[in-house]
Design a protein around this motif. Sequence first.
Motif, PDB file in Angstrom:
ATOM      1  N   HIS A  12       0.953  -1.437   0.179  1.00  0.00           N
ATOM      2  CA  HIS A  12      -0.293   0.322   0.141  1.00  0.00           C
ATOM      3  C   HIS A  12       0.955   1.317  -0.267  1.00  0.00           C
ATOM      4  O   HIS A  12       0.853   2.480  -1.061  1.00  0.00           O
TER       5      HIS A  12
ATOM      6  N   HIS B 246       2.447   1.675  -3.380  1.00  0.00           N
ATOM      7  CA  HIS B 246       1.845   2.555  -4.447  1.00  0.00           C
ATOM      8  C   HIS B 246       1.154   3.621  -4.417  1.00  0.00           C
ATOM      9  O   HIS B 246       1.122   4.504  -5.208  1.00  0.00           O
ATOM     10  N   SER B 247       1.415   4.396  -3.173  1.00  0.00           N
ATOM     11  CA  SER B 247       0.884   5.052  -2.098  1.00  0.00           C
ATOM     12  C   SER B 247       2.366   6.186  -3.314  1.00  0.00           C
ATOM     13  O   SER B 247       2.358   7.316  -3.760  1.00  0.00           O
TER      14      SER B 247
ATOM     15  N   GLU C  43      -5.354   1.232  -2.723  1.00  0.00           N
ATOM     16  CA  GLU C  43      -5.469   0.871  -2.211  1.00  0.00           C
ATOM     17  C   GLU C  43      -6.364  -0.643  -3.292  1.00  0.00           C
ATOM     18  O   GLU C  43      -6.382  -1.500  -4.063  1.00  0.00           O
TER      19      GLU C  43
ATOM     20  N   LEU D 198      -4.310  -2.749  -5.614  1.00  0.00           N
ATOM     21  CA  LEU D 198      -3.477  -3.657  -4.233  1.00  0.00           C
ATOM     22  C   LEU D 198      -4.499  -5.367  -5.001  1.00  0.00           C
ATOM     23  O   LEU D 198      -5.856  -4.648  -5.870  1.00  0.00           O
TER      24      LEU D 198
ATOM     25  N   ASP E 109      -4.634  -8.675  -0.887  1.00  0.00           N
ATOM     26  CA  ASP E 109      -4.680  -7.445  -0.133  1.00  0.00           C
ATOM     27  C   ASP E 109      -5.413  -6.794   0.094  1.00  0.00           C
ATOM     28  O   ASP E 109      -5.641  -6.383   1.131  1.00  0.00           O
ATOM     29  N   TYR E 110      -6.678  -6.394  -1.095  1.00  0.00           N
ATOM     30  CA  TYR E 110      -7.736  -5.101  -1.045  1.00  0.00           C
ATOM     31  C   TYR E 110      -8.492  -5.886   0.142  1.00  0.00           C
ATOM     32  O   TYR E 110      -8.747  -5.499   1.112  1.00  0.00           O
TER      33      TYR E 110
ATOM     34  N   TRP F 124      -6.959  -5.588   3.965  1.00  0.00           N
ATOM     35  CA  TRP F 124      -6.113  -3.380   3.790  1.00  0.00           C
ATOM     36  C   TRP F 124      -7.778  -3.283   3.967  1.00  0.00           C
ATOM     37  O   TRP F 124      -8.782  -2.408   5.482  1.00  0.00           O
TER      38      TRP F 124
ATOM     39  N   SER G  74      -0.738   2.473   8.939  1.00  0.00           N
ATOM     40  CA  SER G  74      -1.209   2.488   8.527  1.00  0.00           C
ATOM     41  C   SER G  74      -3.192   2.053   8.259  1.00  0.00           C
ATOM     42  O   SER G  74      -3.709   2.263   7.215  1.00  0.00           O
TER      43      SER G  74
END
Length: 293
Positions: A91, A94-95, A114, A117, A121-122, A125, A139
Motif C-alpha cells: 500500500h 503504491h502511494s 488500495e 492492490l 491484499d485489498y 486492507w 496505516s
Amino acid sequence: FFQKTLNAVQSWFTLFGWSKGQNPISIPYSLRSDVCIVQLTVAQEKNFKRRVDKDKGFYEMLVHLNGQSIPGIAASQSLSTDPVERMFQLHWQHSELLSFLKRKGAYLPHIMPEFLLAPEDYELWSEVNTGLRRGSMRSSGKLSGRNIFVLEHRTFETMSKRAWTDVLLQMYKVFVLPRISSRMVPDPSSLESLQNMPGIKSEPLCSNVYSRYERTILIWLNKNYEKNRKIVWKDNERGGIPPTRWIVNFDQDLLDSLVLAAQMAGYCPYLIPTHFIKMYTNPTTHEQFLHNA
C-alpha cells in the motif's frame, strides 16, 4: 469503449514499454502480480523478495520510460512474510508511485493506493481499516482521517482494472508525450485557410486542461486535417469535402474519424481510394459513425 481503450494501452506497453523487447501484459492481472507475487529467498528465510523476471517487472518498465526510479523503491523489493505487514508495504509502495506520477504532472485524484492492490491484499486492507482484523496502526484509515470505502469483490475488480489503466495512460502522458518536439510540427498559421482561425498555443500556462505536449498534438492535427481534407475527399459521394474545423479536444472533435483519417492519409495516401473515399463526411447516424470508424 473502455475495453477498446484498455486493449490499446495493453498493446502499446507490450510493444514499447520495455528495454529488452516485447513483454505481454494483462491489465490489471500481470501488473498486480508483478508487485505482489513474492518468492522465498535462500539467504533470508524470514523475508520475501518480489520476483523479477529478466528486467521485465513493472518498476523496470517505469525506469525504462522515465529514466529514473522512484525514491525508496528498489527493483527487487523485500517484503515481510506477515500478510498484513506485506499488504501495508505494498500500500505504501503504491502511494509512493501515485505521488511520484503526480509530481511529474499526472492527473490521478480518483485513484487510491488500495485500488492497485491484489484482491486478497485489498481484503486484508478492508478488514484492518474497518476493525475486523488487528493491524499496524501506522496505516489505519481512522488515524489518517480519510473515509474508508469498502468495495465488494466484483466492484473492486472493475475499479482495479480502471485504476491500472489510468495509471498507464498517465505514465504515457508524462513520460512519452514530452518526447514530442514542437519543432517537428510546422506552424499551422502558414496555411492560408487557418490564418483566420484561433490558434492553439503550446506555452505551459495557457491551458489548465491539456499539457503543452498534448496541445502540440492538437496543432499537428489541425495542420494535417486542413492540408489533407480537400485531397482525401475531393471525389467523395457521401457528403463531399468536409468543412474546415477547429480541433481543440481529443473526444468530440475526433468522433467522426475524419480527423484521424486525414492524418493517416498524409502518411499512407494509398488508403485514400480504397478506404477513406468511402467515408461519410457529414455523419448523422450511429451506423454512419460506426462505418467511418
